[in-house]
Write an enzyme that holds these catalytic residues in place. Structure first.
Site, PDB file in Angstrom:
ATOM      1  N   LYS A 143       0.869  -1.189   0.000  1.00 37.50           N
ATOM      2  CA  LYS A 143       0.000   0.000   0.000  1.00 37.50           C
ATOM      3  C   LYS A 143       0.896   1.228   0.000  1.00 37.50           C
ATOM      4  O   LYS A 143       1.402   1.639   1.036  1.00 37.50           O
ATOM      5  CB  LYS A 143      -0.855  -0.036   1.273  1.00 37.50           C
ATOM      6  N   GLU A 179       7.688  16.035  16.125  1.00 38.77           N
ATOM      7  CA  GLU A 179       8.313  15.904  14.813  1.00 38.77           C
ATOM      8  C   GLU A 179       7.640  16.839  13.815  1.00 38.77           C
ATOM      9  O   GLU A 179       6.421  16.838  13.687  1.00 38.77           O
ATOM     10  CB  GLU A 179       8.186  14.456  14.323  1.00 38.77           C
ATOM     11  N   GLU A 225       7.995   1.615  12.051  1.00 40.03           N
ATOM     12  CA  GLU A 225       9.136   2.537  12.026  1.00 40.03           C
ATOM     13  C   GLU A 225       8.509   3.921  11.949  1.00 40.03           C
ATOM     14  O   GLU A 225       7.918   4.289  10.938  1.00 40.03           O
ATOM     15  CB  GLU A 225      10.045   2.233  10.834  1.00 40.03           C
ATOM     16  N   CYS A 230      12.987  10.373   8.107  1.00 42.14           N
ATOM     17  CA  CYS A 230      12.624   9.963   9.477  1.00 42.14           C
ATOM     18  C   CYS A 230      13.802  10.133  10.438  1.00 42.14           C
ATOM     19  O   CYS A 230      13.605  10.457  11.591  1.00 42.14           O
ATOM     20  CB  CYS A 230      12.040   8.561   9.508  1.00 42.14           C
TER      21      CYS A 230
HETATM   22  P1  ADP Z   1       2.029  11.172   7.039  1.00 41.02           P
HETATM   23  O1  ADP Z   1       1.147  11.829   8.070  1.00 41.02           O
HETATM   24  O2  ADP Z   1       3.434  11.563   7.139  1.00 41.02           O
HETATM   25  O3  ADP Z   1       1.473  11.168   5.662  1.00 41.02           O
HETATM   26  P2  ADP Z   1       0.998   8.613   7.555  1.00 41.02           P
HETATM   27  O4  ADP Z   1       1.303   7.775   8.717  1.00 41.02           O
HETATM   28  O5  ADP Z   1      -0.361   9.233   7.498  1.00 41.02           O
HETATM   29  O6  ADP Z   1       2.122   9.672   7.480  1.00 41.02           O
HETATM   30  O7  ADP Z   1       1.220   7.830   6.203  1.00 41.02           O
HETATM   31  C1  ADP Z   1       2.067   6.724   6.050  1.00 41.02           C
HETATM   32  C2  ADP Z   1       1.305   5.641   5.332  1.00 41.02           C
HETATM   33  O8  ADP Z   1       0.233   5.221   6.157  1.00 41.02           O
HETATM   34  C3  ADP Z   1       0.696   6.046   4.002  1.00 41.02           C
HETATM   35  O9  ADP Z   1       0.825   4.976   3.081  1.00 41.02           O
HETATM   36  C4  ADP Z   1      -0.741   6.269   4.357  1.00 41.02           C
HETATM   37  O10 ADP Z   1      -1.622   6.071   3.279  1.00 41.02           O
HETATM   38  C5  ADP Z   1      -0.955   5.196   5.395  1.00 41.02           C
HETATM   39  N1  ADP Z   1      -2.110   5.446   6.275  1.00 41.02           N
HETATM   40  C6  ADP Z   1      -2.631   6.640   6.664  1.00 41.02           C
HETATM   41  N2  ADP Z   1      -3.693   6.463   7.466  1.00 41.02           N
HETATM   42  C7  ADP Z   1      -3.874   5.131   7.605  1.00 41.02           C
HETATM   43  C8  ADP Z   1      -4.808   4.307   8.309  1.00 41.02           C
HETATM   44  N3  ADP Z   1      -5.801   4.819   9.029  1.00 41.02           N
HETATM   45  N4  ADP Z   1      -4.643   2.959   8.211  1.00 41.02           N
HETATM   46  C9  ADP Z   1      -3.647   2.423   7.502  1.00 41.02           C
HETATM   47  N5  ADP Z   1      -2.760   3.131   6.802  1.00 41.02           N
HETATM   48  C10 ADP Z   1      -2.865   4.472   6.836  1.00 41.02           C
END
Ligand code: ADP
Length: 494
Positions: free
Chosen positions: A188, A398, A264, A299
């Site tokens: 994903k 962060e 991570e 990161c």
């Molecule tokens: P950022 O806030 O830096 O974009 P995220 O943690 O939101 O970091 O994003 C990292 C990954 O997690 C992306 O691939 C995003 O689509 C995914 N992601 C965001 N929200 C969810 C969720 N509720 N469940 C699973 N994956 C998610």
């Protein structure tokens, strides 16, 4: 790599991306498509399929079938190695194309992207390809009428959720060890950096990975990521991203099949400069790169600068000079040192952090603003804020942007106290000529990676993993393999 080739590639229109399921491109979504905006100019670059929970379920079911019928795990190690090595070769053969596509999507400066993205991904895939036939099971030291064997088995279906800052590098950190050990993977990518990773997934199939062993679904994290997290049929989740999402993934696991969750997450990594650093000018240049490259969207970024009081003003002047010498702009220009911020949302968040920092008593010595607004893209000047106290927001949270907070310290104990005063523990550095002090700081700073007289560049031979709220488990090195295997005991009476 030359500018003419880059310019030719950037002129190509990008056709829409669909999911990759069972070796086919499937635009099966009732969710339609979503526009992908380039941070270079704020213009729509292309579309990707907006995945639904149903799409994710189909991808997971396909990966499960591929695992159960052993079309990949059942192949000889030599055969699996050959496919992975071919995949690495294809990534290298298409390196510039992949890098330019990725930069148009996520904004990383190309000079960094070419090495950190396809270059690193190919290296990682080769490393685990070479490792896969050197991992042995064990025979336990039992009494002589028993044979106790420890088998290392693949876990089954691995779900990999990837962030947008380095999609190929971080994607490969999860995909390569998982696939090397015979697992199936559902991928994903992040909403704002899926294109090059989807292309890299295609190349795996081209290299001979059987259909269904690697499926990839684009779309919103809250929809398809959630469906993956809640699936009863995913055995291990491997994630890099924010703490907020990491926490959700643990909840999804608890609410579903208690899948193992490896996270991570973020960091607030301290870069500690002692007055006896071997070369302060060199330290200042490296410190600037360590926070400002990729616009701070790293990161392990060294986002807290801890400077010994006796050299504080001198060092702040040196790093300010180094920061101001870094050219911000078009990430596809080879002379650019700092590319675009990934999205407008991210840029606004960065500016919000600067505002809070000044409200809390911080002083901006350089940067602080959005720049190059006439391009339509998202750019921010490298920003240095001094007088940041240990508990200020900028020292605790962060940013994930080009914003450095500077905090003075008095002596070793003070430096350790400040360094360890966040919930994070991902990376850090100490600059000193004193050997004992260097080792003591490595011992005392609570973190996953500690650098001495350098920052970054730790290669694939060493693990990267956080402590505290920076996560668990490790990417890179042979240790990463542990995440993607189960130990099975065979207790045999002779
Ligand atoms: P950022 O806030 O830096 O974009 P995220 O943690 O939101 O970091 O994003 C990292 C990954 O997690 C992306 O691939 C995003 O689509 C995914 N992601 C965001 N929200 C969810 C969720 N509720 N469940 C699973 N994956 C998610």
């Amino acid at each position: 790599m030359n500018q003419t080739k880059i310019d030719a590639l950037r002129a190509h229109p990008v056709s829409a991306f669909s999911h990759l399921i069972e070796g086919k491109h499937v635009l099966r979504s009732d969710g339609g498509t979503m526009d992908i905006t380039s941070p270079i100019d704020g213009q729509v670059l292309t579309q990707v399929a907006r995945g639904t929970a149903a799409d994710m379920e189909v991808a997971i079911a396909s990966a499960r079938t591929a695992f159960e019928d052993r079309r990949w795990a059942g192949q000889s190690p030599a055969a699996r190695k050959k496919v992975l090595l071919k995949w690495a070769d294809l990534i290298e053969a298409n390196a510039l194309e992949l890098a330019v596509l990725g930069v148009r999507d996520n904004g990383t400066e190309i000079g960094m992207a070419i090495k950190a993205e396809p270059g690193s991904a190919a290296g990682t895939i080769r490393y685990y390809a070479e490792a896969l036939d050197k991992i042995y099971g064990e025979i336990a030291p039992t009494s002589s009428d028993i044979l106790g064997m420890i088998h290392k088995e693949p876990v089954g279906v691995v779900g990999a959720i990837i962030p947008w800052n380095f999609p190929l590098m971080i994607g490969a950190w999860k995909l390569a060890p998982a696939l090397a050990m015979g697992n199936s993977v559902v991928l994903k990518p992040a909403e704002t950096a899926s294109l090059s990773l989807m292309r890299m997934a295609d190349l795996a199939l081209e290299a001979g990975l059987p259909p269904g062993v690697l499926n990839a679904i684009t779309g919103e994290g809250a929809v398809v990521g959630e469906a993956m997290g809640l699936s009863m049929d995913v055995d291990v989740l491997a994630f890099t991203g924010s703490g907020r999402t990491g926490r959700r993934l643990m909840e999804y696991s608890a609410r579903s099949n208690m899948k193992r969750v490896y996270l991570e997450l973020g960091g607030k990594s301290p870069n500690i400069i002692f007055a006896d650093a071997p070369n302060l000018d060199e330290a200042a240049k490296v410190a600037a790169g360590a926070i400002f490259r990729n616009a701070g969207q790293v990161c392990v970024a060294a986002s807290r600068l801890l400077v010994q009081s006796s050299i504080h003003d001198e060092f702040v002047a040196a790093i300010t000079k180094a920061a101001e010498a870094m050219k911000v702009g078009d990430p596809l220009d080879l002379t650019t040192a700092i590319g675009a911020v990934n999205s407008e949302t991210q840029l606004k968040q960065n500016l919000g952090f600067v505002e809070t920092a000044t409200r809390e008593g911080g002083k901006i010595v350089t940067g602080g603003d959005r720049i190059l607004q006439d391009t339509g893209g998202y750019y921010m000047a490298p920003t240095i804020v001094t007088d940041v106290t240990k508990n200020a927001t900028l020292a605790q949270e962060e940013v994930f942007g080009p914003v450095l907070g500077v905090t003075p310290f008095i002596d070793d104990d003070d430096a350790v106290r400040i360094a360890n005063s966040t919930v994070y523990g991902l990376a850090g550095a100490v600059w000193t000529s004193n050997l004992s002090r260097a080792h003591r700081m490595v011992r005392d700073v609570r973190t996953g990676v500690m650098h001495v007289n350098t920052y970054g560049g730790a290669d694939g031979t060493v693990p990267l993993g956080g402590v505290g709220q920076s996560g668990n488990g490790s990417d890179k090195s042979l240790h990463a393999i542990e995440k993607y295997i189960n130990l099975k005991t065979a207790w045999i009476k002779l």
